[in-house]
Design a protein around this motif. Structure first.
Motif, PDB file in Angstrom:
ATOM      1  N   ALA A 151       0.796  -1.228   0.000  1.00  0.00           N
ATOM      2  CA  ALA A 151       0.000   0.000   0.000  1.00  0.00           C
ATOM      3  C   ALA A 151       0.829   1.280   0.000  1.00  0.00           C
ATOM      4  O   ALA A 151       0.265   2.368  -0.157  1.00  0.00           O
ATOM      5  CB  ALA A 151      -0.930   0.014   1.220  1.00  0.00           C
ATOM      6  N   GLN A 152       2.134   1.181   0.150  1.00  0.00           N
ATOM      7  CA  GLN A 152       2.954   2.374   0.356  1.00  0.00           C
ATOM      8  C   GLN A 152       2.819   3.379  -0.796  1.00  0.00           C
ATOM      9  O   GLN A 152       2.650   4.577  -0.569  1.00  0.00           O
ATOM     10  CB  GLN A 152       4.420   1.964   0.557  1.00  0.00           C
ATOM     11  CG  GLN A 152       5.267   3.009   1.262  1.00  0.00           C
ATOM     12  CD  GLN A 152       6.523   2.395   1.855  1.00  0.00           C
ATOM     13  OE1 GLN A 152       6.706   1.177   1.877  1.00  0.00           O
ATOM     14  NE2 GLN A 152       7.412   3.228   2.355  1.00  0.00           N
ATOM     15  N   CYS A 153       2.912   2.898  -2.023  1.00  0.00           N
ATOM     16  CA  CYS A 153       2.735   3.793  -3.182  1.00  0.00           C
ATOM     17  C   CYS A 153       1.264   4.106  -3.433  1.00  0.00           C
ATOM     18  O   CYS A 153       0.927   5.162  -3.994  1.00  0.00           O
ATOM     19  CB  CYS A 153       3.348   3.164  -4.425  1.00  0.00           C
ATOM     20  SG  CYS A 153       5.138   2.963  -4.351  1.00  0.00           S
ATOM     21  N   CYS A 154       0.386   3.186  -3.009  1.00  0.00           N
ATOM     22  CA  CYS A 154      -1.048   3.374  -3.274  1.00  0.00           C
ATOM     23  C   CYS A 154      -1.658   4.441  -2.388  1.00  0.00           C
ATOM     24  O   CYS A 154      -2.597   5.131  -2.800  1.00  0.00           O
ATOM     25  CB  CYS A 154      -1.772   2.041  -3.106  1.00  0.00           C
ATOM     26  SG  CYS A 154      -1.163   0.774  -4.235  1.00  0.00           S
ATOM     27  N   VAL A 156      -0.088   7.106  -1.689  1.00  0.00           N
ATOM     28  CA  VAL A 156       0.314   8.297  -2.425  1.00  0.00           C
ATOM     29  C   VAL A 156      -0.613   8.527  -3.623  1.00  0.00           C
ATOM     30  O   VAL A 156      -1.063   9.645  -3.883  1.00  0.00           O
ATOM     31  CB  VAL A 156       1.775   8.174  -2.886  1.00  0.00           C
ATOM     32  CG1 VAL A 156       2.168   9.357  -3.768  1.00  0.00           C
ATOM     33  CG2 VAL A 156       2.711   8.084  -1.681  1.00  0.00           C
ATOM     34  N   MET A 157      -0.923   7.443  -4.355  1.00  0.00           N
ATOM     35  CA  MET A 157      -1.783   7.571  -5.527  1.00  0.00           C
ATOM     36  C   MET A 157      -3.182   8.031  -5.142  1.00  0.00           C
ATOM     37  O   MET A 157      -3.788   8.863  -5.835  1.00  0.00           O
ATOM     38  CB  MET A 157      -1.873   6.227  -6.249  1.00  0.00           C
ATOM     39  CG  MET A 157      -2.530   6.297  -7.624  1.00  0.00           C
ATOM     40  SD  MET A 157      -1.480   7.031  -8.896  1.00  0.00           S
ATOM     41  CE  MET A 157      -2.199   8.674  -9.015  1.00  0.00           C
ATOM     42  N   GLY A 158      -3.715   7.495  -4.036  1.00  0.00           N
ATOM     43  CA  GLY A 158      -5.032   7.931  -3.565  1.00  0.00           C
ATOM     44  C   GLY A 158      -5.048   9.399  -3.207  1.00  0.00           C
ATOM     45  O   GLY A 158      -6.000  10.131  -3.530  1.00  0.00           O
ATOM     46  N   ASP A 159      -3.989   9.841  -2.552  1.00  0.00           N
ATOM     47  CA  ASP A 159      -3.871  11.251  -2.172  1.00  0.00           C
ATOM     48  C   ASP A 159      -3.780  12.135  -3.414  1.00  0.00           C
ATOM     49  O   ASP A 159      -4.462  13.167  -3.516  1.00  0.00           O
ATOM     50  CB  ASP A 159      -2.623  11.425  -1.302  1.00  0.00           C
ATOM     51  CG  ASP A 159      -2.418  12.845  -0.821  1.00  0.00           C
ATOM     52  OD1 ASP A 159      -3.070  13.234   0.163  1.00  0.00           O
ATOM     53  OD2 ASP A 159      -1.600  13.572  -1.426  1.00  0.00           O
ATOM     54  N   ARG A 189      -8.280   3.912   1.174  1.00  0.00           N
ATOM     55  CA  ARG A 189      -8.230   4.641   2.444  1.00  0.00           C
ATOM     56  C   ARG A 189      -7.809   6.092   2.241  1.00  0.00           C
ATOM     57  O   ARG A 189      -8.469   7.022   2.732  1.00  0.00           O
ATOM     58  CB  ARG A 189      -7.282   3.949   3.415  1.00  0.00           C
ATOM     59  CG  ARG A 189      -7.241   4.613   4.783  1.00  0.00           C
ATOM     60  CD  ARG A 189      -6.376   3.836   5.746  1.00  0.00           C
ATOM     61  NE  ARG A 189      -6.385   4.448   7.075  1.00  0.00           N
ATOM     62  CZ  ARG A 189      -5.691   4.002   8.116  1.00  0.00           C
ATOM     63  NH1 ARG A 189      -4.942   2.909   7.985  1.00  0.00           N
ATOM     64  NH2 ARG A 189      -5.754   4.624   9.276  1.00  0.00           N
ATOM     65  N   ALA A 190      -6.715   6.295   1.510  1.00  0.00           N
ATOM     66  CA  ALA A 190      -6.235   7.663   1.302  1.00  0.00           C
ATOM     67  C   ALA A 190      -7.205   8.465   0.440  1.00  0.00           C
ATOM     68  O   ALA A 190      -7.475   9.644   0.725  1.00  0.00           O
ATOM     69  CB  ALA A 190      -4.851   7.637   0.660  1.00  0.00           C
ATOM     70  N   PHE A 191      -7.745   7.838  -0.606  1.00  0.00           N
ATOM     71  CA  PHE A 191      -8.672   8.515  -1.513  1.00  0.00           C
ATOM     72  C   PHE A 191      -9.936   8.957  -0.779  1.00  0.00           C
ATOM     73  O   PHE A 191     -10.388  10.102  -0.914  1.00  0.00           O
ATOM     74  CB  PHE A 191      -9.024   7.567  -2.670  1.00  0.00           C
ATOM     75  CG  PHE A 191      -9.859   8.174  -3.761  1.00  0.00           C
ATOM     76  CD1 PHE A 191      -9.384   9.212  -4.535  1.00  0.00           C
ATOM     77  CD2 PHE A 191     -11.129   7.675  -4.035  1.00  0.00           C
ATOM     78  CE1 PHE A 191     -10.154   9.759  -5.570  1.00  0.00           C
ATOM     79  CE2 PHE A 191     -11.909   8.205  -5.054  1.00  0.00           C
ATOM     80  CZ  PHE A 191     -11.418   9.254  -5.820  1.00  0.00           C
ATOM     81  N   GLU A 192     -10.488   8.073   0.033  1.00  0.00           N
ATOM     82  CA  GLU A 192     -11.712   8.417   0.754  1.00  0.00           C
ATOM     83  C   GLU A 192     -11.445   9.380   1.899  1.00  0.00           C
ATOM     84  O   GLU A 192     -12.283  10.241   2.190  1.00  0.00           O
ATOM     85  CB  GLU A 192     -12.392   7.144   1.244  1.00  0.00           C
ATOM     86  CG  GLU A 192     -12.934   6.295   0.098  1.00  0.00           C
ATOM     87  CD  GLU A 192     -13.777   5.109   0.533  1.00  0.00           C
ATOM     88  OE1 GLU A 192     -14.460   4.518  -0.335  1.00  0.00           O
ATOM     89  OE2 GLU A 192     -13.751   4.756   1.738  1.00  0.00           O
ATOM     90  N   ASP A 193     -10.276   9.282   2.528  1.00  0.00           N
ATOM     91  CA  ASP A 193      -9.931  10.252   3.570  1.00  0.00           C
ATOM     92  C   ASP A 193      -9.814  11.660   3.005  1.00  0.00           C
ATOM     93  O   ASP A 193     -10.019  12.648   3.716  1.00  0.00           O
ATOM     94  CB  ASP A 193      -8.613   9.859   4.252  1.00  0.00           C
ATOM     95  CG  ASP A 193      -8.789   8.717   5.233  1.00  0.00           C
ATOM     96  OD1 ASP A 193      -9.942   8.336   5.523  1.00  0.00           O
ATOM     97  OD2 ASP A 193      -7.756   8.177   5.712  1.00  0.00           O
ATOM     98  N   ASP A 194      -9.491  11.748   1.713  1.00  0.00           N
ATOM     99  CA  ASP A 194      -9.359  13.054   1.053  1.00  0.00           C
ATOM    100  C   ASP A 194     -10.627  13.471   0.313  1.00  0.00           C
ATOM    101  O   ASP A 194     -10.605  14.403  -0.492  1.00  0.00           O
ATOM    102  CB  ASP A 194      -8.178  13.031   0.079  1.00  0.00           C
ATOM    103  CG  ASP A 194      -6.842  12.955   0.791  1.00  0.00           C
ATOM    104  OD1 ASP A 194      -6.761  13.402   1.954  1.00  0.00           O
ATOM    105  OD2 ASP A 194      -5.869  12.439   0.204  1.00  0.00           O
ATOM    106  N   GLY A 195     -11.742  12.760   0.578  1.00  0.00           N
ATOM    107  CA  GLY A 195     -13.025  13.178   0.028  1.00  0.00           C
ATOM    108  C   GLY A 195     -13.538  12.388  -1.154  1.00  0.00           C
ATOM    109  O   GLY A 195     -14.641  12.658  -1.652  1.00  0.00           O
ATOM    110  N   GLY A 196     -12.770  11.410  -1.647  1.00  0.00           N
ATOM    111  CA  GLY A 196     -13.221  10.603  -2.776  1.00  0.00           C
ATOM    112  C   GLY A 196     -14.104   9.441  -2.339  1.00  0.00           C
ATOM    113  O   GLY A 196     -14.287   9.179  -1.145  1.00  0.00           O
TER     114      GLY A 196
END
Length: 415
Positions: A151-154, A156-159, A189-196
């Protein structure tokens, strides 16, 4: 049992289940330091496995098969890309060949199959496989990882997808196995945390003859994030383009899905794909320039993460032998020293390791473009010093379940 040492010509991509490359030690020197490689040369993951072998071979050739004054005996074993094969070949390397350190394996399910064994046998292992818990809830004192978690790069991609590209709705698609689950969970996780919102998750089997039934389910979204590995990304992107989605719904990718080593197999279907990777063949570091030149000279290929990971693993071995000197044969001391490493010049840039053995290093956002008659992944943003925990609190992260097919739960499915 003594073994007669002989010189052998390195042949990339050998179909042999286990190949051994011996280098005769000089008189009056210490016994050779033995490096064992667990890789994959057959099946859908073989493309990455062959590059792993090429990466470490390029490093050893650069160093004239001598690291910090020690001659190297290199033994490469083909796991077949399955847990049973990984366990069997690990046993051969440790009990028959008595290696000092193991590099690899490639796949998360292979690494999980040998973790307890390498701990019991006190054998240092420098992993390419990305299984999250290996450097998290089930951290192993004999394992470090200079590549990345799944998930480390993912993260970043979500963000990047949410903040920079302003995407709101996404579909994720990856193989139905642990590496796919963990990648998609990190992006989600990152995408939804940022509103996606991730509104659909698709899971084709590792061996899928036709992606059409899965791609047919993609509609009414801003982007598709894929995490395919091995040769599967090529088949998926061609089908995606053939069905008319290229240019209509932007395609995003994890590092294995748009690895630089795949570019020679891709065409116009890859143009415009944005990916996140811990390595870039275009990165301007002295080590990367040497590495890329060696791979192109010896194998005629542009290297990607599989090869880079093993080149960096070789750098880790060299630095540790140099640090320990006469104590390098002490496997416990070797594993402890690996965890304390910090390298300033590698093909991916500076790296260090957290207290659990996972790398902290840069992640690159790249966009695939055509330059002349070649495809290139042009770096458009660089995230420095990315941890396996992203921006999350480590204690809270580790108190939660490991990323999986269903964790974190998708809050917006089918909306």
């Amino acid at each position: 049992m003594s073994r007669k040492l002989s010189r052998r010509v390195f042949v990339a991509g050998s179909a042999a289940a286990s190949a051994t490359f011996r280098f005769a030690p000089a008189i009056a020197q210490a016994a050779p330091f033995k490096i064992g490689l667990l890789t994959v040369k057959t099946g859908p993951l073989a493309q990455g496995g062959i590059q792993m072998e090429q990466g470490i071979a390029a490093f050893l050739k650069e160093k004239s098969n001598t690291l910090a004054g020690r001659k190297i005996e290199f033994i490469s074993a083909d796991t077949g890309g399955n847990p049973a094969g990984a366990k069997s070949k690990a046993q051969e390397l440790i009990e028959r060949d008595r290696v000092n350190v193991i590099l690899g394996p490639l796949a998360a399910f292979e690494l999980l199959a040998i973790l307890d064994y390498v701990r019991d046998k006190e054998t240092p292992l420098i992993s390419e496989a990305a299984a999250e818990d290996v450097t998290q809830r089930k951290a192993n004192p004999f394992v470090i990882r200079p590549s990345s978690t799944s998930a480390q790069c993912c993260h970043v991609m979500g963000d990047y997808a949410a903040k920079e590209l302003k995407y709101k709705r996404a579909v994720t698609i990856s193989e139905d196995f642990a590496f796919g689950y963990e990648q998609m969970a990190g992006f989600q996780r990152a995408f939804e945390d940022d509103g996606g919102k991730v509104v659909k998750k698709l899971w084709p089997p590792l061996v899928t003859p036709d992606y059409t039934p899965y791609i047919a389910q993609i509609a009414d979204v801003d982007c598709v994030f894929n995490g395919f590995a091995g040769s599967n990304p090529v088949k998926f992107m061609r089908t995606y383009s053939d069905l008319g989605l290229q240019g209509k719904i932007p395609l995003l990718a994890g590092w294995t899905a748009m690895d630089d080593a795949l570019l020679h197999s891709l065409g116009e279907e890859a143009v415009g794909v944005v990916s996140a990777h811990w390595y870039s063949a275009d990165f301007e570091s002295p080590a990367n320039k040497r590495f890329v030149a060696a791979m192109q000279k010896d194998y005629g290929v542009l290297p990607g993460g599989y090869a880079a990971g093993m080149y960096i693993a070789g750098q880790c071995v060299e630095a540790t032998i140099e640090k320990l000197g006469g104590k390098a044969d002490d496997r416990v001391a070797f594993a402890e020293a690996l965890h304390r490493l910090s390298l300033t010049d590698t093909p991916r840039g500076p790296v260090k390791f957290d207290h659990l053995g996972n790398v902290v290093g840069d992640v690159f956002i790249r966009k695939c473009e055509r330059k002349g008659d070649q495809l290139v992944n042009t770096v458009i943003k660089r995230y420095p010093n990315v941890s396996q925990f992203w921006t999350y609190d480590e204690k809270a992260f580790l108190a939660s379940p490991v990323y999986s097919r269903d964790y974190p739960p998708a809050k917006f499915l089918n909306q």
